[in-house]
Design a protein around this motif. Sequence first.
Motif, PDB file in Angstrom:
ATOM      1  N   ARG A   1      41.634  33.099  46.579  1.00 13.02           N
ATOM      2  CA  ARG A   1      41.741  32.456  45.265  1.00 13.02           C
ATOM      3  C   ARG A   1      41.974  30.949  45.430  1.00 13.02           C
ATOM      4  N   ASP A   2      42.870  30.567  46.361  1.00 14.61           N
ATOM      5  CA  ASP A   2      43.166  29.144  46.561  1.00 14.61           C
ATOM      6  C   ASP A   2      41.930  28.368  47.030  1.00 14.61           C
ATOM      7  N   ALA A   3      41.110  29.029  47.878  1.00 12.25           N
ATOM      8  CA  ALA A   3      39.952  28.328  48.457  1.00 12.25           C
ATOM      9  C   ALA A   3      38.768  28.293  47.496  1.00 12.25           C
ATOM     10  N   SER A   4      38.707  29.247  46.549  1.00 10.60           N
ATOM     11  CA  SER A   4      37.521  29.323  45.704  1.00 10.60           C
ATOM     12  C   SER A   4      37.735  28.745  44.305  1.00 10.60           C
ATOM     13  N   ARG A   5      38.948  28.291  43.992  1.00 12.38           N
ATOM     14  CA  ARG A   5      39.190  27.782  42.641  1.00 12.38           C
ATOM     15  C   ARG A   5      38.463  26.442  42.427  1.00 12.38           C
ATOM     16  N   ALA A   6      38.229  26.137  41.140  1.00 11.89           N
ATOM     17  CA  ALA A   6      37.455  24.940  40.805  1.00 11.89           C
ATOM     18  C   ALA A   6      38.265  23.664  41.030  1.00 11.89           C
TER      19      ALA A   6
ATOM     20  N   ASP B   1      57.643  19.727  49.898  1.00 13.16           N
ATOM     21  CA  ASP B   1      57.132  21.105  49.963  1.00 13.16           C
ATOM     22  C   ASP B   1      56.480  21.375  48.612  1.00 13.16           C
ATOM     23  N   SER B   2      55.181  21.032  48.500  1.00  7.01           N
ATOM     24  CA  SER B   2      54.541  21.107  47.177  1.00  7.01           C
ATOM     25  C   SER B   2      54.369  22.552  46.716  1.00  7.01           C
ATOM     26  N   GLY B   3      54.269  23.499  47.658  1.00  4.22           N
ATOM     27  CA  GLY B   3      54.147  24.903  47.263  1.00  4.22           C
ATOM     28  C   GLY B   3      55.362  25.360  46.475  1.00  4.22           C
TER      29      GLY B   3
ATOM     30  N   VAL C   1      48.294  22.492  34.683  1.00  7.28           N
ATOM     31  CA  VAL C   1      49.525  22.729  35.442  1.00  7.28           C
ATOM     32  C   VAL C   1      49.583  21.748  36.611  1.00  7.28           C
ATOM     33  N   ARG C   2      48.460  21.603  37.320  1.00  9.73           N
ATOM     34  CA  ARG C   2      48.418  20.679  38.462  1.00  9.73           C
ATOM     35  C   ARG C   2      48.680  19.254  37.994  1.00  9.73           C
ATOM     36  N   ASP C   3      48.048  18.865  36.862  1.00  8.28           N
ATOM     37  CA  ASP C   3      48.227  17.502  36.350  1.00  8.28           C
ATOM     38  C   ASP C   3      49.699  17.213  36.061  1.00  8.28           C
TER      39      ASP C   3
ATOM     40  N   GLY D   1      51.107  21.186  51.806  1.00  9.62           N
ATOM     41  CA  GLY D   1      50.502  21.875  50.660  1.00  9.62           C
ATOM     42  C   GLY D   1      49.090  22.351  50.895  1.00  9.62           C
ATOM     43  N   ARG D   2      48.274  22.290  49.838  1.00  7.26           N
ATOM     44  CA  ARG D   2      46.878  22.714  49.918  1.00  7.26           C
ATOM     45  C   ARG D   2      45.947  21.534  49.649  1.00  7.26           C
ATOM     46  N   ASP D   3      46.416  20.589  48.817  1.00  4.07           N
ATOM     47  CA  ASP D   3      45.567  19.476  48.364  1.00  4.07           C
ATOM     48  C   ASP D   3      46.234  18.136  48.619  1.00  4.07           C
ATOM     49  N   MET D   4      47.148  18.081  49.587  1.00  2.00           N
ATOM     50  CA  MET D   4      47.862  16.834  49.842  1.00  2.00           C
ATOM     51  C   MET D   4      46.914  15.735  50.329  1.00  2.00           C
TER      52      MET D   4
ATOM     53  N   ALA E   1      44.032  37.773  49.647  1.00  3.88           N
ATOM     54  CA  ALA E   1      43.664  37.623  48.232  1.00  3.88           C
ATOM     55  C   ALA E   1      44.089  36.243  47.728  1.00  3.88           C
ATOM     56  N   ARG E   2      45.312  35.821  48.112  1.00  4.86           N
ATOM     57  CA  ARG E   2      45.824  34.526  47.666  1.00  4.86           C
ATOM     58  C   ARG E   2      44.999  33.384  48.256  1.00  4.86           C
ATOM     59  N   ASP E   3      44.670  33.466  49.551  1.00  2.84           N
ATOM     60  CA  ASP E   3      43.895  32.397  50.182  1.00  2.84           C
ATOM     61  C   ASP E   3      42.489  32.318  49.604  1.00  2.84           C
TER      62      ASP E   3
ATOM     63  N   TYR F   1      54.944  24.820  42.687  1.00  5.13           N
ATOM     64  CA  TYR F   1      54.159  25.841  41.977  1.00  5.13           C
ATOM     65  C   TYR F   1      54.941  27.156  41.891  1.00  5.13           C
ATOM     66  N   ARG F   2      55.652  27.477  42.971  1.00  7.85           N
ATOM     67  CA  ARG F   2      56.480  28.686  42.945  1.00  7.85           C
ATOM     68  C   ARG F   2      57.576  28.546  41.879  1.00  7.85           C
ATOM     69  N   ALA F   3      58.174  27.355  41.782  1.00 12.17           N
ATOM     70  CA  ALA F   3      59.268  27.138  40.831  1.00 12.17           C
ATOM     71  C   ALA F   3      58.778  27.270  39.390  1.00 12.17           C
TER      72      ALA F   3
HETATM   73  O1  C5P Z   1      52.682  26.878  50.314  1.00  8.33           O
HETATM   74  P1  C5P Z   1      53.104  28.035  49.433  1.00  8.33           P
HETATM   75  O2  C5P Z   1      52.777  29.367  50.006  1.00  8.33           O
HETATM   76  O3  C5P Z   1      54.539  27.925  49.020  1.00  8.33           O
HETATM   77  O4  C5P Z   1      52.236  27.856  48.097  1.00  8.33           O
HETATM   78  C1  C5P Z   1      52.229  28.832  47.086  1.00  8.33           C
HETATM   79  C2  C5P Z   1      50.955  28.698  46.263  1.00  8.33           C
HETATM   80  O5  C5P Z   1      51.011  27.471  45.531  1.00  8.33           O
HETATM   81  C3  C5P Z   1      49.681  28.633  47.060  1.00  8.33           C
HETATM   82  O6  C5P Z   1      49.120  29.916  47.314  1.00  8.33           O
HETATM   83  C4  C5P Z   1      48.761  27.791  46.187  1.00  8.33           C
HETATM   84  O7  C5P Z   1      48.088  28.579  45.227  1.00  8.33           O
HETATM   85  C5  C5P Z   1      49.712  26.895  45.436  1.00  8.33           C
HETATM   86  N1  C5P Z   1      49.719  25.548  45.964  1.00  8.33           N
HETATM   87  C6  C5P Z   1      48.726  24.687  45.534  1.00  8.33           C
HETATM   88  N2  C5P Z   1      48.726  23.384  45.924  1.00  8.33           N
HETATM   89  C7  C5P Z   1      49.669  22.931  46.767  1.00  8.33           C
HETATM   90  C8  C5P Z   1      50.677  23.801  47.252  1.00  8.33           C
HETATM   91  C9  C5P Z   1      50.664  25.114  46.838  1.00  8.33           C
HETATM   92  O8  C5P Z   1      47.850  25.086  44.789  1.00  8.33           O
HETATM   93  N3  C5P Z   1      49.652  21.660  47.119  1.00  8.33           N
END
Ligand code: C5P
Length: 230
Positions: free
Chosen positions: A188-193, A37-39, A113-115, A134-137, A184-186, A42-44
């Motif tokens: 940001r997630d979809a438009s980030r570099a 659960d990669s999200g 942070v991602r690295d 996740g988002r980028d798996m 708003a969150r989606d 980031y939450r942690a």
């Molecule tokens: O999936 P979840 O809602 O727990 O993810 C929280 C946030 O973590 C997402 O909105 C996204 O910004 C970030 N995330 C990410 N890459 C992932 C998983 C989550 O950037 N692989």
Amino acid sequence: MSHAHSAPVLTIDGPSGSGKGTVSARVAGQLGWRLLDSGALYRAVGYAAGMAGLDLSDVDAMARCAEATRIQFRAGAAEGTTRVIVNGHDATDELRTETAGAAASAIAAMAPVRDALVALQLGFRKAPGLVADGRDMGTVIFPDAAFKVFLTASASERAKRRYKQLKEKGLSVTLAGLQREIEARDNRDASRAVAPLKPAADAVIVDTTGMGIDDVVAKVLAVVHPLPAA
Ligand code: C5P
């Protein structure tokens, strides 16, 4: 590097409320594979940064925090549940809130942070296999995965699902407010570099709008074990 001999991976990416979390856990259970659960990572990190009183917009501080935060997953008391332990503290409930989601999304846009979280994620790939949520798996972390799914659903259906989930957990939320926060969150997630939310070119896209969870699980399992043509 070739992964020809490493454990198979099924990536399940998509926006929040697409059903990824539930579907990934069910599919991993059925396959007997591990779950990432990669999200939650980031939450942690966002949670640990908040606890330490750090400035969430300070990239260097967030990168150091991502490197230093100890994140452990443990089986919960109820079957099929997982607890997330952050620096020794069970933070599962705190991590579920939309505030934690928004903090995660803010720091997830920072490349350092991602690295800092890449090696940890790659370490989940073990026999007999891995389901990575996740988002980028499928695009960044496991681009060579044999199986890739991208789950979507309409924004209003996603907000309704999250609303139900959070209400069941006893959290006080409004549907309209939640829909705004999720959009708003989606966005940001979809438009980030770095590592934006988008389907891998070779992902199977499943629109789960109007579908029940059992049907989605069956569709995703069919990607791993296609039924022979009739
Ligand atoms: O999936 P979840 O809602 O727990 O993810 C929280 C946030 O973590 C997402 O909105 C996204 O910004 C970030 N995330 C990410 N890459 C992932 C998983 C989550 O950037 N692989």
